[in-house]
Motif scaffolding. Structure first.
Motif, short mmCIF file in Angstrom:
data_model
loop_
_atom_site.label_atom_id
_atom_site.label_comp_id
_atom_site.label_asym_id
_atom_site.label_seq_id
_atom_site.Cartn_x
_atom_site.Cartn_y
_atom_site.Cartn_z
N THR A 10 0.84 -1.19 0.00
CA THR A 10 0.00 0.00 0.00
C THR A 10 0.88 1.24 0.00
O THR A 10 1.84 1.35 0.76
CB THR A 10 -0.93 0.02 1.22
OG1 THR A 10 -1.78 -1.12 1.17
CG2 THR A 10 -1.79 1.27 1.22
N LEU A 11 0.54 2.18 -0.87
CA LEU A 11 1.31 3.41 -1.02
C LEU A 11 0.38 4.60 -0.90
O LEU A 11 -0.69 4.64 -1.52
CB LEU A 11 1.97 3.41 -2.41
CG LEU A 11 2.89 4.59 -2.77
CD1 LEU A 11 4.12 4.59 -1.88
CD2 LEU A 11 3.30 4.49 -4.23
N VAL A 12 0.75 5.57 -0.08
CA VAL A 12 -0.02 6.80 0.08
C VAL A 12 0.43 7.80 -0.98
O VAL A 12 1.62 8.04 -1.15
CB VAL A 12 0.18 7.40 1.48
CG1 VAL A 12 -0.61 8.71 1.61
CG2 VAL A 12 -0.25 6.42 2.56
N LEU A 13 -0.54 8.37 -1.68
CA LEU A 13 -0.24 9.46 -2.60
C LEU A 13 -0.38 10.77 -1.83
O LEU A 13 -1.49 11.17 -1.46
CB LEU A 13 -1.18 9.43 -3.80
CG LEU A 13 -1.12 8.16 -4.65
CD1 LEU A 13 -2.04 8.29 -5.86
CD2 LEU A 13 0.29 7.85 -5.09
N ALA A 14 0.73 11.41 -1.57
CA ALA A 14 0.77 12.55 -0.66
C ALA A 14 0.46 13.85 -1.40
O ALA A 14 1.30 14.74 -1.54
CB ALA A 14 2.13 12.63 0.02
N SER A 15 -0.76 13.93 -1.90
CA SER A 15 -1.20 15.15 -2.58
C SER A 15 -2.69 15.32 -2.38
O SER A 15 -3.42 14.34 -2.28
CB SER A 15 -0.88 15.08 -4.07
OG SER A 15 -1.36 16.24 -4.73
N HIS A 16 -3.13 16.59 -2.34
CA HIS A 16 -4.55 16.92 -2.31
C HIS A 16 -4.99 17.55 -3.62
O HIS A 16 -6.13 17.99 -3.76
CB HIS A 16 -4.85 17.87 -1.14
CG HIS A 16 -4.69 17.24 0.22
ND1 HIS A 16 -3.47 16.90 0.73
CD2 HIS A 16 -5.60 16.89 1.15
CE1 HIS A 16 -3.63 16.38 1.95
NE2 HIS A 16 -4.92 16.37 2.22
N ASN A 17 -4.06 17.60 -4.59
CA ASN A 17 -4.34 18.18 -5.90
C ASN A 17 -4.95 17.10 -6.79
O ASN A 17 -4.30 16.11 -7.12
CB ASN A 17 -3.03 18.72 -6.51
CG ASN A 17 -3.21 19.34 -7.87
OD1 ASN A 17 -3.74 18.72 -8.78
ND2 ASN A 17 -2.74 20.57 -8.01
N ARG A 18 -6.20 17.29 -7.20
CA ARG A 18 -6.90 16.25 -7.95
C ARG A 18 -6.24 15.94 -9.29
O ARG A 18 -6.20 14.78 -9.71
CB ARG A 18 -8.36 16.66 -8.17
CG ARG A 18 -9.18 16.68 -6.88
CD ARG A 18 -10.62 17.05 -7.17
NE ARG A 18 -11.41 17.08 -5.94
CZ ARG A 18 -12.70 17.39 -5.91
NH1 ARG A 18 -13.34 17.70 -7.03
NH2 ARG A 18 -13.36 17.40 -4.76
N GLY A 19 -5.72 16.97 -9.95
CA GLY A 19 -5.06 16.74 -11.22
C GLY A 19 -3.81 15.88 -11.06
O GLY A 19 -3.59 14.93 -11.83
N LYS A 20 -3.01 16.19 -10.06
CA LYS A 20 -1.81 15.38 -9.81
C LYS A 20 -2.18 13.96 -9.41
O LYS A 20 -1.55 12.99 -9.86
CB LYS A 20 -0.97 16.03 -8.71
CG LYS A 20 -0.27 17.31 -9.11
CD LYS A 20 0.58 17.83 -7.97
CE LYS A 20 1.27 19.13 -8.34
NZ LYS A 20 2.12 19.64 -7.24
N LEU A 21 -3.18 13.82 -8.54
CA LEU A 21 -3.61 12.49 -8.12
C LEU A 21 -4.05 11.67 -9.32
O LEU A 21 -3.74 10.48 -9.42
CB LEU A 21 -4.74 12.60 -7.09
CG LEU A 21 -4.34 13.10 -5.70
CD1 LEU A 21 -5.58 13.39 -4.86
CD2 LEU A 21 -3.47 12.06 -4.99
N ARG A 22 -4.78 12.30 -10.23
CA ARG A 22 -5.27 11.58 -11.41
C ARG A 22 -4.09 11.11 -12.27
O ARG A 22 -4.06 9.96 -12.72
CB ARG A 22 -6.18 12.51 -12.21
CG ARG A 22 -6.87 11.87 -13.39
CD ARG A 22 -7.98 12.76 -13.92
NE ARG A 22 -7.51 14.08 -14.33
CZ ARG A 22 -7.82 15.22 -13.70
NH1 ARG A 22 -8.60 15.22 -12.64
NH2 ARG A 22 -7.34 16.37 -14.14
N GLU A 23 -3.10 11.97 -12.48
CA GLU A 23 -1.96 11.60 -13.31
C GLU A 23 -1.11 10.53 -12.64
O GLU A 23 -0.67 9.56 -13.28
CB GLU A 23 -1.10 12.82 -13.63
CG GLU A 23 -1.74 13.74 -14.66
CD GLU A 23 -0.74 14.72 -15.26
OE1 GLU A 23 0.46 14.66 -14.91
OE2 GLU A 23 -1.16 15.53 -16.10
N ILE A 24 -0.82 10.69 -11.34
CA ILE A 24 0.03 9.72 -10.65
C ILE A 24 -0.66 8.37 -10.56
O ILE A 24 -0.03 7.31 -10.74
CB ILE A 24 0.42 10.24 -9.25
CG1 ILE A 24 1.30 11.49 -9.38
CG2 ILE A 24 1.16 9.17 -8.46
CD1 ILE A 24 1.55 12.21 -8.08
#
Length: 206
Positions: A10-24
């Motif tokens: 399990t890996l946490v994506l450390a962002s609250h930016n929806r665009g970045k989350l979508r790309e990552i």
């Protein structure tokens, strides 16, 4: 040797930016890891006090890893304009204000450029993997191009509609996601993350 993320971890994506989350998320989809966002875990956004992208990426990744007890991947990225001395740079998100209005931020780029002929610009992404014990691995990606006006396209986010990569005629905002992912600053940094820190082969049928 870099520390590695194993398949199924399990890996946490450390962002609250929806665009970045979508790309990552799209970039990670073939690599057999379980993803959860910092926002979904209720983790707060730390203050980004470093003077560079790599430092801010480490701040965000360490905060998420320590807060969750899990490895965390963060992104700190920004838009840089040569004629503006590299601005907005690490202040790219702040130019959009509390409302995260990137129409305003892009307008600021246009206004500050004025009639300058030098339109060179670039995006930089720093990706940082952090573990709860404080270990980090950081990687940088960059893509060069030019500022264009007026903005074109609604498929990206942030400053994408005013950036044309070198050798192309479309803005990032006009490109299909897969086309952008193949060449972007984030994809270039991400390729280094995968080569160094992800064990096993990607799943060909994610």
């Amino acid at each position: 040797m870099a520390r590695r993320i194993a398949p199924g971890q399990t890996l946490v994506l450390a962002s609250h930016n929806r665009g970045k989350l979508r790309e990552i998320t799209a970039l990670l989809r073939p690599h057999s890891v379980e993803l959860v966002s910092a926002g979904a875990l209720g983790l707060p956004e730390p203050a980004e006090t470093a003077p560079d992208f790599a430092g801010n990426a480490r701040i965000k990744a360490l905060a998420a890893a320590e807060g969750s007890g899990l490895p965390a991947l963060s992104d700190d990225s920004g838009f840089c304009v040569a004629a503006l001395g590299g601005q907005p740079g690490v202040f790219s998100a702040r130019w959009a204000g509390q409302a995260k209005d990137f129409d305003v931020a892009m307008g600021m780029v246009k206004d500050r450029l004025g009639d300058r002929r030098d339109r060179r610009a670039w995006f930089i992404a720093a990706l940082c993997l952090a573990w709860p014990d404080g270990h980090t691995e950081t990687f940088l990606g960059r893509i060069d191009g030019a500022v264009t006006w007026p903005p074109r396209g609604a498929k990206g986010f942030g400053y994408d509609p005013i950036f044309v990569p070198a050798g192309d005629h479309q803005t990032f905002g006009e490109m299909e996601p897969d086309q952008k992912h193949a060449i972007s600053h984030r994809a270039r940094a991400f390729a280094q993350v995968l080569a160094s820190c992800f064990a096993g082969r990607p799943d060909p049928h994610p």
